[in-house]
Write a protein that holds these residues in place. Structure first.
Motif, PDB file in Angstrom:
ATOM      1  N   LEU A 185       0.831  -1.195   0.000  1.00 15.60           N
ATOM      2  CA  LEU A 185       0.000   0.000   0.000  1.00 15.60           C
ATOM      3  C   LEU A 185       0.863   1.241   0.000  1.00 15.60           C
ATOM      4  N   PHE A 242       0.795   4.018  -2.831  1.00 17.67           N
ATOM      5  CA  PHE A 242       0.070   5.247  -2.537  1.00 17.67           C
ATOM      6  C   PHE A 242       0.804   6.191  -1.605  1.00 17.67           C
ATOM      7  N   GLU A 274      -9.055   8.471  -2.333  1.00 11.95           N
ATOM      8  CA  GLU A 274      -8.738   7.507  -1.243  1.00 11.95           C
ATOM      9  C   GLU A 274      -9.915   6.568  -1.024  1.00 11.95           C
ATOM     10  N   GLN A 276     -10.164   2.771  -1.744  1.00 12.83           N
ATOM     11  CA  GLN A 276      -9.679   1.706  -0.877  1.00 12.83           C
ATOM     12  C   GLN A 276     -10.775   1.094  -0.007  1.00 12.83           C
ATOM     13  N   TRP A 277     -11.815   1.851   0.260  1.00 15.00           N
ATOM     14  CA  TRP A 277     -12.794   1.286   1.205  1.00 15.00           C
ATOM     15  C   TRP A 277     -14.236   1.340   0.714  1.00 15.00           C
ATOM     16  N   PRO A 321     -10.033  -2.285  -4.913  1.00 16.21           N
ATOM     17  CA  PRO A 321      -9.153  -1.712  -3.896  1.00 16.21           C
ATOM     18  C   PRO A 321      -7.800  -2.414  -3.960  1.00 16.21           C
ATOM     19  N   ASP A 322      -6.761  -1.729  -3.536  1.00 17.81           N
ATOM     20  CA  ASP A 322      -5.436  -2.327  -3.665  1.00 17.81           C
ATOM     21  C   ASP A 322      -5.257  -3.579  -2.836  1.00 17.81           C
ATOM     22  N   TRP A 323      -6.048  -3.687  -1.770  1.00 24.88           N
ATOM     23  CA  TRP A 323      -5.862  -4.895  -0.946  1.00 24.88           C
ATOM     24  C   TRP A 323      -6.449  -6.133  -1.617  1.00 24.88           C
TER      25      TRP A 323
END
Lengths: 390, 439, 556
Positions: free
Chosen positions: C11, C15, C319, C322-323, C387-389
């Motif tokens: 992450l 970012f 941002e 991501q969520w 999302p990146d995760w």
């Protein structure tokens, strides 16, 4: 005042005669006087083929209670069998380098695969139109009916069947043209398939229209016959309660297998006659969506009636064709709305609209004659068509 | 017995129904016949102050994804021409028909456009299968079709003008670029239909002629005897699971110097690129050059996963030329003003097939003016003699073989879903017949 | 936990540009800033000199540079290289001077903002890009993140350049992470295989075999091919022997890895099937509605994810990518459930006694909904970002498992568990089961059957919405996203046995695994699918009621 069986028969036959008169005499007459364009008569011919396809599904669903969601498999197989013959008669074109079908040329084939060779013979191809769908139905039906797959299971299985056919026929390695399919037919038995130039009538457009009409007339005659024979009664009994029929000592599997195969053959012939009028076929004919349209035709027209599927197929196809040009963005919504309304408010389909109208007319008429007798015999509009599926 | 009375009830009105069915056909026939006698039968005629022009794209079904944008840009072009005085003083009247991603329906609609509406020219089709279905219709009825989408070649109908990219205007330059960048291994993957099959076969022959070993061309080969009749890995339409293929690519590219030639169609690119990014492959290790992904497709792709991958087209929206700036600006303002139903106004971009449609309309206009008539045969003759037009992507010139000479650009994807031009080839001659020409 | 350990640096790596900007040494920054505005020759010189510092910050700047995200801004009379807060933004954003990492201020001390697309990016030439690549490559083996270090080590090795080999040798002596060490060894062996003398090459082949290095197969096979071309006298028999031996060892190993991967793919494909068919197991399996609009409920879920992403990024900036997905999940459920509720009230409730006609009516609904999506959202698919995760993978040995695929399995487990608990442990579940088994009896016990059916259909549709929300991460979001899965869903429910959740689970996992195994075996997605469907048809011969058929004495 019940219609007697013979009067009913008479009315069916009269209707059929009217239908035959229109399609076999009136339309050809107007056509040869230049009143119908070549592409319009092809379109009407396509509608007739679809009507025959709908009648074949009605034989299964309306009269035997077997909902087949893959009737287009047989339609498509018939089309492909006949298409193989037509593809081999395209000849060496100015663009294509060999006499092979164009897609084989693309992919660098140098000779015809073995299973294509017999289709150079017209007789073999016509035979294949009948036996390929027939054998397919026989095998699938044998497997399905032997283990008593019924109702929803049967419907979903047939949908899976058409899905399998779809992904197979879109595959180029399957040697049936992949996604491009068969197009650009030119000759049949050495004669021009299509009129050239388009204003002349030296093609075979009328012939195929008449053949399609004949197919429909013959299948309807078959339907009329079925409603009167012992076989037809057993067939409908299977629809209403298969177990009772079985307990009465009939082998229902064999009946169903016979009907399934017969319906497949009718669909196959319809497909073969449809192909030259449509001008091309590819794997998308096996899309589950296509077979669902057939079910819609039957349901909208009125299932379990002689003429319902014919009306449904022709009306919906004509409506679709018209709306696709007039309301190119919203035609799907219009069509979807139309049959939502019919399914919700007119469960017997358009045919029952006639029945309802006739019922009202009869009530009005007889009211003036005899009020009391008619009240007892008032027709219940939704009394039949009970589902056999659960 | 009860069963029979039940049935009787059911079909009591059989007469009514059957007559209804019989008359549907009869009526339709009569209706048509009266209509037909009053109009003349020449194709390509124009009446009064307008000239009818057909638009034949899928506005519903699977192909609507790509084809609706072409409908939009065509309507825009017609308005632009009409605002400038029309074609030979006549206003263009578009006739839009929905092909509905249903191929026999394309043929039927083409017939109706040509014979009922008597359009002078038709702009349409995206997939090869739709073109193959309408081709005999246009040939038999002496119509004229402009076809705007990159395709496999091996075709030259007298009645179709291909503004599309031929293989040597897209696939071959892209491979040349990769070879020059030092790539030594090529993985071919595509959707199973004729365009990828033919493209990959031609590319296979081309790569072999450039000295790339068979083992270094990934995806698998299909042979008939000693002759290779197929190269590459193919997935069915709407395929969604690319895990196995991406794993194979990861193995293939592990040794370095590898790249992927992607001819996957339309929406399957999304799961492909998502899987590609998720498995940790990047454009630096193994660039993917895609032939069916343009700016329009980027609207639905996760572009941040695509940065650095390559595209090859004859137009990019990011071209910074006055002609292109004018084109994109007027298209945007037209979009804002239009009241045609079904046109999406936000987040719109322009892409190569759209510009080739646009160029096609102007080429047709110029050809009509040169021929002095709307007759398709005469217009095609004028096109064959060579007509030039300064389009948004630079000048295009029509060729005798019904293709276009045009500039070719290779671009790298930027994170905003645009291409950055990394190489351009000027005035590439469109050559449709390539299969078997590389030895 | 190991995932988390990897995710956080990842992450940060992607970012964290401005965030870590403060900690870098000023010297490095100044050099970079100087490079950005120098001539090509000087630029290459500076980059060369920066390699030894080993600062990962350099790589970040260079990557941004290569992507065209290093901007040159005219400020107070001089050209200043800056990094922008978010290079993709269409709004004005803050700028950080490369020289010192400070935010660029105007004369009055006010923070200046810039629109990225309107700024001039620092150009890169071909030679510079080559140098950037070399610099980032060499810097990468010094990266603090072991995963990235390992990857870089291998990449360097496979390029077969002497200076890289030296760099690897230097690193080998100080490296203490065993995974990275293995990769460095592999990289060195491959390098030697290419550029070493005969003896080193033989040793390298032996090493690669011992390391079971799958990625080296290609290089090894190339050796064999090269040797085969040589005349008898020139051939190096030992090399051929050792290389063949190594290839054989690696092939066996690779075979096992592939088998493992196939099983994993099968399980996660099964999980996808399970997710998409669970809603149908309720509406079709329990309620008996042949729900052709199931696919469109999935699409509703997909579009919900899209809308949520649009709203959240519009509101909170990028941002939110991501969520937003976590919010999209409940939203998709509610949206699809609402649509399902409307459909049930307006159409389906009239058709409970006519199940076959429910097929037609729902198909009509599905056509209408599909065209509505097309008219409202446009015919093109819409873009939904992951999302990146959910991007990246974790590897165990040579097997790698993508996060999004692991997430599928977890997601499937959660919704199945939730549904199961709802059905078996709550009073609502009890009512649902009662109504579905015998409506009249349930009604006479005082259950409001009409309402229960409404809720059940909405719940089934909501599950379909969840499926759509999830599919947005691995597939398109467009008008037809759901209709692709409808046949598979029906096959799963029918194979499992209508009306049985356990059957659905077993069938989904079984079909998924079988499908992937057959695909691997036949090397063609189509053949795999055809075989699976044929197998299902045959299977239903043996068990016409599906895997877990409900036992009943009733006929018809």
């Amino acid at each position: 005042m019940q219609l007697t069986a013979s009067r009913l028969l008479m009315s069916h036959l009269i209707a059929l005669a009217v239908f035959a008169l229109v399609t076999l005499a009136l339309v050809p007459l107007i056509y040869s006087s230049g009143g119908i364009a070549n592409h319009d008569i092809q379109r009407y011919g396509k509608y007739l083929c679809w009507a025959a396809l709908a009648v074949s599904l009605n034989l299964l669903w309306g009269y035997t209670g077997l909902l087949c969601l893959g009737q287009c498999v047989f339609f498509g197989l018939g089309g492909y069998a006949f298409g193989m013959y037509l593809m081999l008669n395209v000849g060496v074109d100015q663009v294509y380098k060999t006499a092979l079908p164009d897609f084989m040329d693309f992919l660098g084939y140098t000779e015809l695969p073995a299973h294509w060779k017999p289709f150079e013979s017209f007789g073999f191809a016509v035979g294949a139109v009948i036996w390929v769908p027939g054998v397919m139905a026989l095998i699938f039906g044998f497997l399905a009916f032997r283990s008593r797959i019924t109702g929803v299971y049967f419907a979903i299985m047939t949908q899976a069947l058409t899905y399998v056919a779809w992904i197979l026929f879109l595959r180029n390695e399957f040697t049936f043209g992949g996604n491009n399919g068969f197009t650009d037919f030119k000759k049949i038995l050495g004669a021009n398939l299509y009129s050239h130039p388009h204003t002349s009538t030296n093609g075979k457009e009328l012939l195929f229209f008449i053949l399609s009409a004949l197919l429909l007339i013959v299948t309807i005659l078959l339907m009329i016959a079925l409603t009167r024979t012992r076989f037809g009664k057993i067939q409908r009994a299977i629809r209403d309660s298969e177990n009772r029929v079985r307990f009465s000592g009939y082998c229902t599997e064999n009946f169903k297998l016979f009907i399934f195969t017969l319906a497949a053959i009718i669909a196959g012939i319809a497909g073969a006659l449809w192909l030259p009028q449509a001008g091309g076929i590819n794997g998308d004919v096996f899309l589950p969506r296509e077979s669902l349209w057939v079910v819609v035709w039957v349901a909208v027209g009125g299932r379990g009636t002689i003429w319902g599927p014919v009306i449904g197929a022709i009306l919906i196809s004509a409506l679709k064709s018209w709306a696709q040009r007039e309301y190119e963005n919203t035609w799907i919504i219009i069509l979807g709305g139309v049959f939502l309304i019919i399914v919700l408010f007119l469960p017997g389909g358009i045919s029952s609209l006639g029945k309802k109208l006739l019922g009202w007319i009869r009530i009005c008429r007889s009211r003036t004659e005899n009020f009391i007798t008619n009240r007892k015999k008032k027709v219940d509009p939704n009394g039949d068509g009970e589902e056999t599926l659960q | 017995m009860k069963q029979i009375t039940k049935t009787l009830k059911y079909i009591r009105c059989a007469t009514f129904n059957s007559i209804l069915a019989a008359t549907v056909i009869g009526l339709a026939a009569c209706g048509k016949s009266s209509e037909n006698t009053t109009t003349n039968n020449t194709v390509g005629g124009s009446t009064g102050e307008t000239v009818k022009v057909g638009v034949l794209h899928s506005l519903s079904g699977t192909m609507a994804i790509s084809e609706t944008s072409l409908r939009d840009v065509l309507l825009f072009t017609f308005d632009e021409i009409n605002a400038g005085g029309g074609v030979m003083g006549k206003m263009i009247e578009p006739v839009v028909a929905d092909g509905a991603s249903d191929w026999p329906n394309f043929a039927e609609k083409a017939k109706q456009l040509l014979l009922d509406d008597k359009v002078s020219v038709t702009f349409g089709c995206w997939t090869s299968v739709s073109r193959k279905h309408v081709l005999p219709v246009f040939e038999r009825n002496k119509g004229l079709l402009f076809y705007p989408v990159q395709y496999e070649g091996e075709e030259m109908s007298p009645n179709i003008f291909y503004t599309a990219e031929a293989l040597n205007q897209q696939a071959i330059p892209a491979v040349d670029y990769l070879l020059a960048a030092g790539k030594k291994k090529f993985y071919l993957v595509g959707t199973d239909y004729i365009y990828p099959q033919t493209t990959n076969l031609v590319l296979f022959q081309y790569l072999r002629s450039k000295g790339i070993a068979e083992e270094d061309i990934g995806g698998g080969l299909r042979k008939e005897g000693n002759k290779t009749i197929g190269a590459g890995k193919y997935t069915p339409f709407s395929h969604t699971d690319y895990q196995a293929i991406v794993a194979e690519i990861a193995n293939f590219s592990a040794g370095g110097d590898a790249c992927v030639i992607n001819t996957i169609n339309g929406d399957s690119n999304v799961p492909f690129f998502k899987e590609f990014a998720a498995s940790g492959l990047t454009a630096e290790d193994c660039p993917v050059v895609s032939f069916s992904v343009s700016e329009d497709e980027f609207r639905s792709l996760p572009t941040k996963d695509l940065v650095g991958h390559l595209g090859c087209w004859t137009y990019f929206m990011s071209l910074d030329t006055p002609a292109n700036n004018k084109f994109t600006k007027s298209f945007a303002s037209w979009l804002a003003d239009t009241d045609v139903t079904g046109i999406k106004k936000e987040d719109r971009v322009t892409c190569s097939p759209m510009v080739l449609s646009y160029n096609g309309v102007y080429l047709w206009k110029k050809a009509v003016e040169k021929a002095g008539t709307f007759d398709p045969t005469a217009v095609m003759k004028a096109l064959e003699e060579g007509i030039s037009f300064d389009g948004p992507a630079g000048p295009v010139t029509s060729q005798k073989n019904h293709h276009l000479t045009k500039n070719v650009y290779i671009g790298e994807t930027r994170s905003d879903g645009q291409f950055k031009v990394v190489k351009s080839f000027e005035k590439v001659y469109g050559e449709p017949f390539l299969e078997g020409t590389f030895k | 936990m190991r995932n988390l350990g990897l995710i956080i640096p990842l992450l940060l790596a992607i970012f964290g540009l401005p965030a870590v900007a403060v900690s870098e040494s000023i010297k490095v920054r100044e050099k970079l800033a100087e490079a950005a505005i120098s001539s090509e020759e000087k630029q290459i010189q500076i980059l060369e000199s920066l390699i030894e510092s080993g600062d990962p910050f350099i790589a970040k700047v260079l990557i941004a540079w290569r992507r065209g995200e290093l901007f040159l801004i005219e400020h107070e009379g001089s050209t200043i290289p800056v990094l922008l807060e978010n290079a993709d933004s269409k709004e004005p954003v803050k700028a950080f001077a490369l020289k010192n990492g400070k935010v660029l201020n105007g004369k009055s001390g006010k923070k200046l903002t810039f629109v990225p697309s309107q700024q001039k990016a620092a150009e890169t030439t071909r030679n510079l890009r080559a140098q950037i690549k070399k610099t980032t490559d060499l810097l990468a083996i010094l990266n603090p993140n072991p995963k990235l270090r390992a990857e870089a080590a291998f990449k360097l090795g496979s390029q077969g350049k002497p200076e890289y080999l030296t760099a690897l040798k230097n690193r080998e002596t100080v490296e203490d992470n065993p995974k990275v060490l293995k990769k460095i060894k592999e990289g060195m062996a491959i390098s030697q295989l290419r550029i070493g003398d005969e003896k080193q090459r033989i040793q390298a082949a032996v090493n690669l075999g011992e390391l079971r290095c799958i990625a080296s197969l290609d290089s090894l096979e190339r050796i064999i091919r090269e040797q085969e071309k040589l005349t008898k006298g020139e051939k190096n028999i030992d090399l051929i022997r050792e290389t063949s031996k190594a290839i054989k060892i690696i092939e066996v190993h690779k075979d096992w890895v592939n088998k493992g991967q196939t099983v994993f793919r099968g399980i996660n494909y099964g999980a996808v099937l399970l997710i998409v068919s669970l809603g149908l197991a309720i509406t079709f399996g329990l309620m008996g509605i042949i729900n052709m609009a199931h696919g469109e409920m999935i699409a509703v879920g997909g579009y919900s994810a899209y809308l949520m992403q649009k709203w959240m990024t519009g509101f909170f900036g990028p941002e939110a990518l991501q969520w937003y997905f976590l919010l999209a999940i409940p939203f998709a459920f509610l949206a699809a459930a609402t649509v399902g509720l409307l459909v049930e009230r307006s159409v389906i409730r009239f058709l409970y006694r006519r199940p076959l006609e429910s097929l037609l009516a729902t198909w009509g609904v599905s056509m209408i909904l599909q065209q509505c999506f097309r008219l409202y959202f446009g015919a093109a698919n819409v873009q939904v970002n992951s999302p990146d995760w959910l991007i990246g993978s974790v590897s165990v040995g040579d097997m790698s498992f993508n996060y999004n695929r692991l997430f599928v399995i977890a997601f499937a487990a959660v919704i199945v568990l939730g549904t199961g608990l709802l059905m078996s442990k709550t009073s609502l579940g009890l009512s649902i089961r009662a109504v579905m088994q015998n409506r009249d009896m349930a009604a006479s016990m005082g259950i409001r059957t009409s309402r229960i059916r409404m809720v059940t259909f909405a719940f089934g549709s909501g599950l379909a919405g969840l499926a759509g929300c999830f599919l947005s991460q691995i597939d398109n979001v467009g008008p037809e996203v759901g209709s692709k899965y409808i046949i598979d869903s029906f096959m799963v429910v029918v194979t499992g046995g209508v009306g049985n959740l356990l059957g659905t689970i077993t069938a989904a996992l079984g079909i998924g695994t079988a499908d992937r195994m057959l695909e691997a075996w036949s090397d063609s997605p189509v053949v795999g699918k055809v075989l699976v469907l044929s197998a299902i048809i045959i299977f239903l011969q043996a068990r016409p009621g599906g895997l877990f058929a409900a036992n009943s004495r009733s006929l018809d």
